[in-house]
Design an enzyme around this catalytic site. Structure first.
Site, short mmCIF file in Angstrom:
data_model
loop_
_atom_site.label_atom_id
_atom_site.label_comp_id
_atom_site.label_asym_id
_atom_site.label_seq_id
_atom_site.Cartn_x
_atom_site.Cartn_y
_atom_site.Cartn_z
N ARG A 105 39.55 24.52 36.50
CA ARG A 105 39.62 25.98 36.72
C ARG A 105 39.56 26.63 35.35
O ARG A 105 40.39 26.34 34.47
CB ARG A 105 40.92 26.35 37.43
CG ARG A 105 41.19 27.84 37.35
CD ARG A 105 42.23 28.29 38.31
NE ARG A 105 41.73 28.23 39.68
CZ ARG A 105 42.28 28.89 40.70
NH1 ARG A 105 43.33 29.66 40.51
NH2 ARG A 105 41.77 28.79 41.91
N HIS A 132 33.58 30.50 43.06
CA HIS A 132 34.75 29.79 43.60
C HIS A 132 34.28 28.99 44.83
O HIS A 132 34.63 29.32 45.97
CB HIS A 132 35.84 30.80 43.96
CG HIS A 132 37.21 30.20 44.10
ND1 HIS A 132 37.46 28.83 44.02
CD2 HIS A 132 38.42 30.78 44.32
CE1 HIS A 132 38.74 28.62 44.19
NE2 HIS A 132 39.35 29.77 44.36
N GLN A 135 36.76 27.51 47.53
CA GLN A 135 37.35 28.55 48.38
C GLN A 135 36.38 28.92 49.50
O GLN A 135 36.77 28.98 50.67
CB GLN A 135 37.67 29.79 47.53
CG GLN A 135 38.25 30.93 48.33
CD GLN A 135 39.61 30.59 48.91
OE1 GLN A 135 40.52 30.23 48.19
NE2 GLN A 135 39.77 30.69 50.23
N ASP A 232 39.50 40.37 48.83
CA ASP A 232 40.14 39.63 47.74
C ASP A 232 40.76 40.67 46.81
O ASP A 232 40.42 41.86 46.88
CB ASP A 232 39.09 38.77 47.01
CG ASP A 232 39.70 37.84 45.98
OD1 ASP A 232 40.94 37.68 45.95
OD2 ASP A 232 38.95 37.26 45.17
N CYS A 272 41.49 35.26 50.37
CA CYS A 272 41.64 33.93 49.75
C CYS A 272 42.99 33.76 49.05
O CYS A 272 43.35 32.64 48.72
CB CYS A 272 40.48 33.67 48.79
SG CYS A 272 40.33 34.91 47.52
N ARG A 300 42.47 24.88 52.61
CA ARG A 300 42.09 24.42 51.27
C ARG A 300 42.36 22.93 51.14
O ARG A 300 41.59 22.18 50.55
CB ARG A 300 42.86 25.19 50.17
CG ARG A 300 42.50 26.66 50.01
CD ARG A 300 41.08 26.88 49.52
NE ARG A 300 40.80 26.25 48.25
CZ ARG A 300 41.09 26.77 47.04
NH1 ARG A 300 41.68 27.93 46.95
NH2 ARG A 300 40.75 26.12 45.94
N1 CP Z 1 42.63 31.18 46.33
C1 CP Z 1 42.97 30.46 45.25
O1 CP Z 1 42.14 29.85 44.55
O2 CP Z 1 44.32 30.41 45.04
P1 CP Z 1 45.00 29.96 43.68
O3 CP Z 1 44.52 30.91 42.61
O4 CP Z 1 46.47 30.08 43.92
O5 CP Z 1 44.58 28.55 43.38
#
Ligand code: CP
Length: 321
Positions: A105, A132, A135, A232, A272, A300
């Site tokens: 990430r 992403h 997601q 979002d 999300c 997820r």
């Molecule tokens: N939706 C998502 O990626 O959540 P986090 O940022 O908590 O990993």
């Protein structure tokens, strides 16, 4: 997905591979629900690099690896030499000697591309400023669970409306819509559009798949008769500083009961997470009967288990039947 298989972008995965992935996820979920242990990643380790915070991605990948019989190591950038300037290329070469896969990430998509280019193990994009994909694959699976056909639409026939920031999630949604031939409507403020290269790519994909992609700035138009309303945060990680200006530009983009009333009466509401309650979504809608946000969060785990098996297992079928 190709031979050292990666998930860098939603563009890496074909429609057929998405459908096959979801069948794999069904199998894994069925096994889990019946108490059966399936461990195709026994002896494998996933490294997880975080240059940004995470709740869902971090925990679901960790638990997913554990449930599949493998292990994971969480590496915050300030705990490894990347934070002191070691290159992504060298990090990729070194990680490839120790572990069997890497999830990252980060801010810059070039970090993910670099790990894939210079390493020799599967790389998974756990969010960048551009995309992403994990997601959105989860979101698609959640829609598939909710719209199996029958009296309602098949999941690929749903009208999907994304209302809010043209951010990384919106970008991955555009690619998914183009790949899978979906009906997808994006309403974002003029000042916060989706990435123009991704829009072009999604339109190219749509001309082959038959996807109907609408991009505009009117939330009411986007949600009219939609089966899925998605939103979002207006403040993606890194965007928090410009708060007052940014907030005013999102006026009219809140997912609330008024907006929901314009959609199909059976429409589901997705987010999300993390949510900024009272900004992009009201409590009433987020906690209401049409919200599926916590099922989406749970998924997820299940979808990433599928991704991990597809990318990292020597024999993805091991223990399945
Ligand atoms: N939706 C998502 O990626 O959540 P986090 O940022 O908590 O990993």
């Amino acid at each position: 997905m190709s031979p050292v298989k990666h998930l860098v972008s939603l563009d890496d995965i074909s429609a057929e591979e998405v459908h096959a992935l979801f069948e794999r996820v069904d199998e894994l979920l069925e096994a889990r629900n019946s108490g059966k242990t399936v461990t195709p990643l026994r002896g494998k380790t996933l490294a997880m690099i975080f240059r940004k915070p995470s709740t869902r991605t971090r925990i679901s990948f960790h638990v997913g690896m554990k449930e599949l019989g493998g292990d994971s190591i969480i590496l915050r950038e300030d705990e490894i030499q990347i934070g002191r300037g070691e290159t992504i290329a060298d990090t990729a070469r070194v990680l490839s000697r120790y572990v069997d896969g890497v999830m990252i990430r980060t801010f810059d998509p070039a970090d993910v591309e670099g790990l894939a280019r210079f390493g020799s193990i599967p790389v998974i994009n756990g969010l960048t400023d551009l995309e992403h994909p994990c997601q959105v694959l989860t979101d698609l699976y959640t829609i598939r669970q909710r719209f199996p056909g029958g009296r309602g639409p098949e999941w690929t026939d749903c009208g999907i409306a994304y209302v809010g920031d043209g951010n990384n999630v919106a970008n991955s949604w555009l690619l998914a819509a183009g790949k899978l031939g979906l009906r997808f409507s994006l309403a974002a403020p003029r000042a916060h559009p989706a990435n123009p290269d991704i829009i072009r790519r999604a339109r190219d994909l749509a001309s082959a798949s038959g996807a109907k992609i609408r991009i505009g700035n009117d939330p009411e138009e986007a949600v009219r008769e939609a089966h899925v309303i998605y939103t979002d945060t207006w403040f993606s990680m890194g965007a928090e500083k410009a708060r007052p200006d940014r907030l005013s530009r999102f006026e009219g983009f809140q997912v609330n009961t008024g907006l929901l009333a314009l959609a199909d009466p059976e429409a589901i509401v997705m987010h999300c997470l993390p949510a900024h309650r009272g900004e992009e979504i009201t409590d009433e809608v987020m906690d209401g009967p049409q919200s599926v946000v916590f099922d989406q969060a749970e998924n997820r785990l299940h979808v990433q288990k599928g991704i991990l098996v597809e990318l990292m297992a020597n024999d993805p079928e091991e223990g399945m039947h």
